[in-house]
Scaffold this motif. Structure first.
Motif, mmCIF file in Angstrom:
data_model
loop_
_atom_site.group_PDB
_atom_site.id
_atom_site.type_symbol
_atom_site.label_atom_id
_atom_site.label_comp_id
_atom_site.label_asym_id
_atom_site.label_seq_id
_atom_site.Cartn_x
_atom_site.Cartn_y
_atom_site.Cartn_z
ATOM 1 N N SER A 118 11.848 0.087 86.368
ATOM 2 C CA SER A 118 11.573 -0.032 87.806
ATOM 3 C C SER A 118 12.072 1.165 88.631
ATOM 4 N N PRO A 119 13.264 1.706 88.324
ATOM 5 C CA PRO A 119 13.703 2.866 89.112
ATOM 6 C C PRO A 119 12.742 4.054 88.993
ATOM 7 N N GLU B 223 5.008 -16.357 89.105
ATOM 8 C CA GLU B 223 3.695 -16.189 88.497
ATOM 9 C C GLU B 223 3.577 -17.059 87.249
ATOM 10 N N LEU C 36 15.296 -4.536 94.177
ATOM 11 C CA LEU C 36 13.964 -4.246 93.627
ATOM 12 C C LEU C 36 13.704 -5.027 92.334
ATOM 13 N N VAL C 37 14.656 -4.919 91.409
ATOM 14 C CA VAL C 37 14.478 -5.572 90.112
ATOM 15 C C VAL C 37 14.438 -7.093 90.272
ATOM 16 N N PRO D 275 16.180 3.218 94.505
ATOM 17 C CA PRO D 275 15.431 1.972 94.697
ATOM 18 C C PRO D 275 16.295 0.965 95.446
ATOM 19 N N TRP E 133 4.027 -4.593 87.899
ATOM 20 C CA TRP E 133 4.600 -5.435 86.846
ATOM 21 C C TRP E 133 3.770 -6.685 86.617
ATOM 22 N N LEU E 134 3.285 -7.290 87.713
ATOM 23 C CA LEU E 134 2.463 -8.489 87.552
ATOM 24 C C LEU E 134 1.190 -8.164 86.771
ATOM 25 N N VAL F 124 11.896 -4.423 82.782
ATOM 26 C CA VAL F 124 11.808 -4.297 84.243
ATOM 27 C C VAL F 124 13.006 -3.505 84.775
ATOM 28 N N ARG F 125 14.198 -3.845 84.269
ATOM 29 C CA ARG F 125 15.409 -3.134 84.702
ATOM 30 C C ARG F 125 15.359 -1.659 84.321
ATOM 31 N N VAL G 26 2.124 -8.060 83.167
ATOM 32 C CA VAL G 26 2.329 -9.403 82.609
ATOM 33 C C VAL G 26 0.982 -10.046 82.304
ATOM 34 N N GLN H 77 17.016 10.430 92.897
ATOM 35 C CA GLN H 77 17.646 9.143 92.626
ATOM 36 C C GLN H 77 18.810 8.897 93.589
ATOM 37 N N GLN I 66 6.019 -4.258 92.405
ATOM 38 C CA GLN I 66 5.849 -5.653 91.982
ATOM 39 C C GLN I 66 4.448 -5.912 91.411
ATOM 40 N N LEU J 294 11.386 -8.697 78.526
ATOM 41 C CA LEU J 294 10.641 -8.234 79.701
ATOM 42 C C LEU J 294 11.602 -7.940 80.847
ATOM 43 N N ASP J 295 12.620 -8.790 81.028
ATOM 44 C CA ASP J 295 13.620 -8.531 82.068
ATOM 45 C C ASP J 295 14.269 -7.158 81.864
ATOM 46 N N VAL K 224 11.086 -8.196 91.508
ATOM 47 C CA VAL K 224 10.072 -8.156 90.452
ATOM 48 C C VAL K 224 10.242 -9.363 89.525
ATOM 49 N N LEU K 225 11.481 -9.622 89.132
ATOM 50 C CA LEU K 225 11.718 -10.739 88.199
ATOM 51 C C LEU K 225 11.338 -12.070 88.838
ATOM 52 N N ILE L 108 7.586 -12.375 88.816
ATOM 53 C CA ILE L 108 7.088 -12.704 87.471
ATOM 54 C C ILE L 108 7.358 -14.171 87.164
#
Lengths: 168, 193
Positions: B38-39, A47, A36-37, A32, B63-64, B34-35, B67, A27, B60, B30-31, A40-41, A44
């Motif tokens: 993800s690491p 999408e 990164l987060v 990361p 995660w998609l 993800v947090r 979803v 780590q 990514q 969901l947020d 992803v958000l 989403i």
């Protein structure tokens, strides 16, 4: 713990301690990316709003999403991409014929959708319709990183379905 | 199992609860999920040898996929395992496609795992971590990757890892044990842990 060979006292970490330490050092060494987060958000969110991203489930003879050189064995070569959506499966075949690439495919279950094929940097997408047998064809595609988009014109509430980019 | 990192069960529990809340219609859950995860996915994906940008893409995509197919996960507590398995599978698929899943040569290992962190890594490890890092670097490459994956996730799918590392199924448990033993020996030689 006493070391059997040396008789010395030697603190031997147990598996859990060691694995926790390994996780921590990785780590630190390879954290990361800070975004990164957020990435992803954002993906989403996009999408959710705009389209259904089709998932590439199988490739045959192709390096989808990765730049590749033209098939070396001959001027003609074909490769297949298979995508999965919420309620349908799309098979795409790319065939290299001399200096052009033909893109055709079919949709299961059969559904009449309009289809666009657009390469990066191309102004106007190529357009066609899926026929009553579920098939579509672009006789000559523009080379480059491309996406297929499927529109259901009979259902305005349906979001377009989009493939991830692939190379032609 | 006593071997598992002690903090991971709570991650499993927390992620299960967040997943349930998201499925009940709470989109912020969901947020948070993800947090939270993800690491861990990053470590699992990077262990397959993908570069930064490919690894980000895989996280990514993972995660998609969740979803899109979250309804198909029957047991909420399986969500973290489902994500890590999907991420590992996708990472493996991508690295295989791009020819990056080749047996790794010694010099590549040396580049990836220097005795001391390279200056460009810009991390300062304290004495304990720097000793551990240096000892990890002395393990065979498969051991390094296996331990990284096992450490990052709590319940590895051994048959999937075996395929990725090209080891016979069934050998991972003992292999993990042997890798940990090697690491212990390196640490003892280096002056303890």
């Amino acid at each position: 713990m006493v070391d059997q060979r040396t008789g010395e006292h030697n603190e031997q970490p147990d598996d859990a301690t060691l694995l926790t330490a390994v996780a921590e050092v990785w780590q630190l060494v390879d954290p990361p990316p800070v975004d990164l987060v957020d990435g992803v958000l954002a993906a989403i969110a996009a999408e959710d709003l705009e389209f259904d991203l089709l998932i590439l489930v199988s490739t045959d003879g192709a390096l989808a999403g990765v730049r590749h050189s033209a098939p070396e064995e001959s001027d003609a070569g074909a490769w297949m991409l298979e995508y999965e959506g919420r309620d349908l499966r799309i098979y795409v075949r790319l065939t290299r014929i001399e200096d052009r690439v033909r893109v055709d495919g079919w949709v299961v279950p059969v559904r009449t959708l309009s289809v666009q094929l657009k390469a990066d940097g191309q102004d106007e997408p190529l357009q066609t319709e899926i026929d009553e047998f579920g098939r579509f064809e672009f006789p000559s595609a523009t080379p480059g990183l491309s996406r297929l988009t499927f529109f259901d014109e009979s259902d305005e509430s349906a979001r377009p379905r989009v493939t991830p980019p692939f190379w032609i | 199992m006593s071997e598992l990192p002690t903090e991971t069960p709570s991650v499993w529990e927390v992620s299960a609860r967040l997943f349930e809340r998201w499925r009940a219609g709470e989109s912020e859950a969901l947020d948070d999920l993800v947090r939270l995860l993800s690491p861990m996915l990053w470590q699992v994906v990077r262990a397959s040898g993908l570069d930064h940008s490919a690894a980000e893409d895989v996280v990514q995509t993972t995660w998609l996929t969740l979803v899109r197919s979250g309804e198909s996960i029957a047991e909420p507590r399986a969500v973290a395992g489902w994500l890590t398995t999907s991420a590992r599978r996708e990472a493996w698929r991508i690295s295989k496609q791009s020819g990056r899943q080749q047996p790794v040569e010694d010099e590549t290992i040396a580049r990836r795992l220097p005795d001391a962190p390279a200056p460009e890594l810009q991390v300062v490890l304290d004495d304990d971590n720097s000793r551990l890092w240096s000892c990890l670097g002395k393990l065979p490459e498969r051991c390094q990757r296996l331990l990284r994956i096992v450490a990052a996730e709590a319940r590895p799918d051994y048959s999937a890892i075996a395929t990725e590392l090209d080891m016979p199924v069934g050998s991972i448990g003992p292999t993990r044990g042997r890798c940990l033993d090697k690491l212990r020996r390196e640490l003892a030689t280096a002056g303890g842990f």
